[in-house]
Design a protein around this motif. Structure first.
Motif, PDB file in Angstrom:
ATOM      1  N   PHE A  47       1.142  -0.966   0.013  1.00 10.33           N
ATOM      2  CA  PHE A  47       0.220   0.297  -0.553  1.00 10.33           C
ATOM      3  C   PHE A  47       0.688   1.273  -0.148  1.00 10.33           C
ATOM      4  CE2 PHE A  47      -1.503   3.508   2.084  1.00 10.33           C
ATOM      5  CZ  PHE A  47      -2.800   3.936   1.835  1.00 10.33           C
ATOM      6  N   GLU A  48       1.852   0.983   0.680  1.00 13.18           N
ATOM      7  CA  GLU A  48       2.441   2.706   0.979  1.00 13.18           C
ATOM      8  C   GLU A  48       2.973   2.585  -0.351  1.00 13.18           C
ATOM      9  OE1 GLU A  48       2.972   4.612   2.751  1.00 13.18           O
ATOM     10  OE2 GLU A  48       1.776   3.198   4.165  1.00 13.18           O
ATOM     11  N   THR A  49       4.042   1.863  -1.367  1.00 12.24           N
ATOM     12  CA  THR A  49       4.649   2.317  -1.923  1.00 12.24           C
ATOM     13  C   THR A  49       3.800   2.615  -3.397  1.00 12.24           C
ATOM     14  OG1 THR A  49       6.177  -0.086  -1.621  1.00 12.24           O
ATOM     15  CG2 THR A  49       6.081   0.964  -3.635  1.00 12.24           C
ATOM     16  N   ALA A  50       2.380   1.451  -3.288  1.00 13.13           N
ATOM     17  CA  ALA A  50       1.533   2.222  -4.246  1.00 13.13           C
ATOM     18  C   ALA A  50       0.693   3.653  -4.447  1.00 13.13           C
ATOM     19  CB  ALA A  50       0.270   1.139  -3.775  1.00 13.13           C
ATOM     20  N   TRP A  51       0.748   4.366  -2.548  1.00 12.42           N
ATOM     21  CA  TRP A  51       0.523   5.516  -2.469  1.00 12.42           C
ATOM     22  C   TRP A  51       1.358   6.790  -2.942  1.00 12.42           C
ATOM     23  CZ3 TRP A  51      -3.537   8.675  -2.581  1.00 12.42           C
ATOM     24  CH2 TRP A  51      -3.613   9.552  -1.518  1.00 12.42           C
ATOM     25  N   GLN A  52       2.499   6.078  -2.804  1.00 19.61           N
ATOM     26  CA  GLN A  52       3.847   6.645  -3.523  1.00 19.61           C
ATOM     27  C   GLN A  52       3.880   7.303  -4.765  1.00 19.61           C
ATOM     28  OE1 GLN A  52       7.321   5.044  -1.690  1.00 19.61           O
ATOM     29  NE2 GLN A  52       7.236   6.232   0.358  1.00 19.61           N
ATOM     30  N   ARG A  53       2.871   6.006  -5.800  1.00 20.61           N
ATOM     31  CA  ARG A  53       3.141   6.406  -6.901  1.00 20.61           C
ATOM     32  C   ARG A  53       2.223   6.473  -7.755  1.00 20.61           C
ATOM     33  NH1 ARG A  53       5.958   0.830  -8.659  1.00 20.61           N
ATOM     34  NH2 ARG A  53       7.810   1.513  -7.963  1.00 20.61           N
ATOM     35  N   GLN A  54       1.343   7.589  -6.706  1.00 16.67           N
ATOM     36  CA  GLN A  54       0.309   7.405  -7.053  1.00 16.67           C
ATOM     37  C   GLN A  54      -0.255   9.399  -6.971  1.00 16.67           C
ATOM     38  OE1 GLN A  54      -2.747   6.138  -8.280  1.00 16.67           O
ATOM     39  NE2 GLN A  54      -4.349   6.171  -6.423  1.00 16.67           N
ATOM     40  N   PRO A  55      -0.256   9.691  -8.816  1.00 17.86           N
ATOM     41  CA  PRO A  55       0.176  10.859  -9.018  1.00 17.86           C
ATOM     42  C   PRO A  55      -1.741  11.467  -7.911  1.00 17.86           C
ATOM     43  CG  PRO A  55      -1.089   9.886 -10.739  1.00 17.86           C
ATOM     44  CD  PRO A  55      -0.313   8.815 -10.050  1.00 17.86           C
ATOM     45  N   GLU A  56      -2.320  11.454  -7.453  1.00 18.94           N
ATOM     46  CA  GLU A  56      -2.991  12.608  -6.482  1.00 18.94           C
ATOM     47  C   GLU A  56      -2.702  12.520  -5.613  1.00 18.94           C
ATOM     48  OE1 GLU A  56      -8.011  11.916  -5.511  1.00 18.94           O
ATOM     49  OE2 GLU A  56      -6.483   9.836  -6.127  1.00 18.94           O
ATOM     50  N   ALA A  57      -1.668  11.446  -4.893  1.00 17.98           N
ATOM     51  CA  ALA A  57      -1.231  11.962  -3.845  1.00 17.98           C
ATOM     52  C   ALA A  57      -0.337  13.455  -3.505  1.00 17.98           C
ATOM     53  CB  ALA A  57      -0.396  10.137  -3.117  1.00 17.98           C
ATOM     54  N   SER A  62      -0.227  19.778  -3.224  1.00 20.15           N
ATOM     55  CA  SER A  62      -0.427  20.057  -3.356  1.00 20.15           C
ATOM     56  C   SER A  62      -1.344  21.301  -2.949  1.00 20.15           C
ATOM     57  CB  SER A  62      -0.096  20.696  -4.685  1.00 20.15           C
ATOM     58  OG  SER A  62       1.344  20.206  -5.432  1.00 20.15           O
ATOM     59  N   ARG A  63      -2.811  21.149  -3.146  1.00 21.17           N
ATOM     60  CA  ARG A  63      -4.272  21.558  -3.073  1.00 21.17           C
ATOM     61  C   ARG A  63      -3.958  21.870  -1.224  1.00 21.17           C
ATOM     62  NH1 ARG A  63      -7.971  17.980  -6.291  1.00 21.17           N
ATOM     63  NH2 ARG A  63      -7.763  18.492  -7.749  1.00 21.17           N
ATOM     64  N   ARG A  64      -2.895  21.192  -0.287  1.00 21.94           N
ATOM     65  CA  ARG A  64      -3.413  21.135   0.845  1.00 21.94           C
ATOM     66  C   ARG A  64      -2.311  22.335   0.886  1.00 21.94           C
ATOM     67  NH1 ARG A  64      -1.073  16.141   3.838  1.00 21.94           N
ATOM     68  NH2 ARG A  64      -2.337  15.402   4.287  1.00 21.94           N
ATOM     69  N   ASP A  65      -1.054  22.526   0.526  1.00 20.67           N
ATOM     70  CA  ASP A  65      -1.047  23.873   0.932  1.00 20.67           C
ATOM     71  C   ASP A  65      -1.380  24.698  -0.074  1.00 20.67           C
ATOM     72  OD1 ASP A  65       1.671  21.853   1.602  1.00 20.67           O
ATOM     73  OD2 ASP A  65       2.709  21.395  -0.557  1.00 20.67           O
ATOM     74  N   ALA A  66      -1.957  25.026  -0.371  1.00 21.08           N
ATOM     75  CA  ALA A  66      -2.636  26.149  -1.583  1.00 21.08           C
ATOM     76  C   ALA A  66      -3.609  26.388  -0.345  1.00 21.08           C
ATOM     77  CB  ALA A  66      -2.704  26.122  -2.538  1.00 21.08           C
ATOM     78  N   ALA A  67      -4.240  25.577   0.329  1.00 17.77           N
ATOM     79  CA  ALA A  67      -5.731  25.922   1.319  1.00 17.77           C
ATOM     80  C   ALA A  67      -4.780  26.554   3.099  1.00 17.77           C
ATOM     81  CB  ALA A  67      -5.857  24.576   1.436  1.00 17.77           C
TER      82      ALA A  67
END
Length: 150
Positions: A47-57, A62-67
């Protein structure tokens, strides 16, 4: 809506299986840990490897930083930074009678009544939305990885 779910379910399962098998093969080929060498890869590692490869992550970060930047801007004393205004006029082109005028000013925008609290509330709602999207995305990926694992 059910037609859409029927069409996307086999695609999602196929993508999950391909992702899981690619991750397992990559982990075994790289030999980064003793667990990968022995062939026992945990579901959490996959799961951790798959999450690191997700473009959505990466996009959600970036959205979190903008908010967070929006929340910081809402907490400022002024909605925009102050500006300096300088202007100069003379009658050299028309009459040359020696009339000159110079203006120097500082403009400091102010919040309208209720605008600051509304901006703060909006920033907090945006942060909450990003966090919920992050959690929902992680849960979808975990579901896909778990289904492919079993």
């Amino acid at each position: 809506m059910s037609l859409y779910k029927k069409r996307s379910a086999p695609i999602r399962i196929a993508l999950s299986v391909m992702t899981l098998s690619g991750l397992v093969l990559t982990a075994q080929a790289q030999g980064t840990s003793a667990a990968a060498l022995s062939g026992s890869v945990s579901l959490k590692d996959v799961f951790e490897t798959a999450w690191q490869r997700q473009p959505e992550a990466h996009a959600l970060q970036s959205r979190r930083d903008a908010a967070q930047a929006q929340a910081k801007a809402a907490s400022m004393l002024s909605p925009e930074p102050p500006s300096l205004e300088i202007s100069q006029r003379s009658d050299r082109m028309t009459g040359n009678s020696g009339a000159r005028e110079a203006e120097v000013g500082i403009a400091v925008p102010i919040w309208l009544p209720g605008q600051r609290t509304a901006s703060t509330d909006l920033a907090q709602a945006e942060i909450s939305l990003v966090e919920r999207k992050l959690l929902a995305s992680q849960l979808r990926l975990a579901s896909s990885v778990r289904d492919a694992w079993w």
